[in-house]
Design an enzyme around this catalytic site. Sequence first.
Site, short mmCIF file in Angstrom:
data_model
loop_
_atom_site.label_atom_id
_atom_site.label_comp_id
_atom_site.label_asym_id
_atom_site.label_seq_id
_atom_site.Cartn_x
_atom_site.Cartn_y
_atom_site.Cartn_z
N PRO A 91 0.83 -1.22 0.00
CG PRO A 91 -0.09 -1.10 2.15
CD PRO A 91 0.66 -2.02 1.21
CD GLU A 118 -0.33 -6.62 12.09
OE1 GLU A 118 -0.74 -5.45 11.94
OE2 GLU A 118 -1.07 -7.61 12.11
NE ARG A 156 -6.65 -6.62 -21.50
CZ ARG A 156 -6.49 -5.50 -22.19
NH1 ARG A 156 -5.54 -4.66 -21.87
NH2 ARG A 156 -7.27 -5.22 -23.21
CG ASP A 171 -9.13 -3.14 -24.81
OD1 ASP A 171 -9.42 -3.77 -25.84
OD2 ASP A 171 -9.10 -3.63 -23.68
#
Length: 250
Positions: A91, A118, A156, A171
Site C-alpha cells: 500500500p 502486519e 494481455r 480497447d
Amino acid sequence: MLSVDVVTIFPRMLEAPLADGIVQRARDKGLLELRVHDLRDFSSDKHRSVDDAPFGGGPGMVMKAEPFVRAVDHALPGGRGAGDAVVLLSPRGRPFDQATARRYAALTRLVLLCGRYEGIDERVAETVASEEVSLGDFVLTGGEVAALAVIEATTRLLPGALGDEGSAEADSFADGLLDYPHYTRPAQVDGRGVPEVLLSGDHGRIRRWRRKESLRTTRARRPELLDRAPLTAEDRALLREIETEEKVLA
Ligand code: 4FN
C-alpha cells in the site's frame, strides 16, 4: 517472452486464477512463463518460519527479510539485469496503472513479492525490491490479489495474447478514456430501450455518439483522466457540445 515469478506464502491463491483465461492462453502460446514460489521453501529453520515479532514491540508479526532475499536469488540466478524488475506489492507503493502494465509487458523477467501479517521487514523494500506498487487505497490481508491484477493487466499486453477479442490498443482504456455504454438484445429491458442511434445503421453517427459518451462519462466520473488523454480536435468539439448541453439542462 515474459517470465513472471511470484513469491507468496499462499501459492494456491494464485495458481487457479492464473491457470484460466487469457493468462493460461498466453502460457500455452509460450508468450508467458509463470512460476509461483512458496516463500516457506526459502526459510532456514525446520519450522519453515517466515515471520517474527517486530523489533520495538507491538502487535502482530513481521515477515522476515531473508526468505525473500533467497527467493529472489532463486528466481533471478545471476542477479538482476536491465530487463528485470522486482516488485513489492505494497500500500506504500506507487499506484499501479496502465502505463506501469505497459512497462512490465516490455520486461524480460518480473518478480512479484507478496506480503502478509502486519508488514514486511523494511530491508526487503530497500535492498531486494526495485520498486513498490499499490493496487489502490484499501486494506488487503496480503499482496496476492494485487499480484493477480498486475499479472492479468500485464499479460494481455504481450504481443499475441489477445486473439479474436481484438488488439489491446483498440480497447477504450488504451486511449485513457472510460467506456461508452454498451447494449445488446433484447431492445427492451424493464421498459428501458436502446439509444436510437445504435439502431440507425449509420456507422459515422454511431462512432461519434460512442466517442461523445466516452468523453461525457470520463468528464463526469474521472475528470483527471481527461487531462492525460490524447484528445483530438473532434474530441474537444464534442466536449464543448457536452458542456453546452449541461448548461442548457441546468
Ligand atoms: N496490504 C492502508 C494503510 C496501511 C496498511 C494497509 C494494508 C497486506 C502486509 C500490507 C493493500 C492495498 C493495496 C499490496 C492499507 C497492497 C496492500 C495493495 C497490502 C499485509 C502489509 C497489507 C492504503 C488503506 C491507507 C496490509 C491504506 N497493493 N496493509 O492494507 O499488501 O498491493
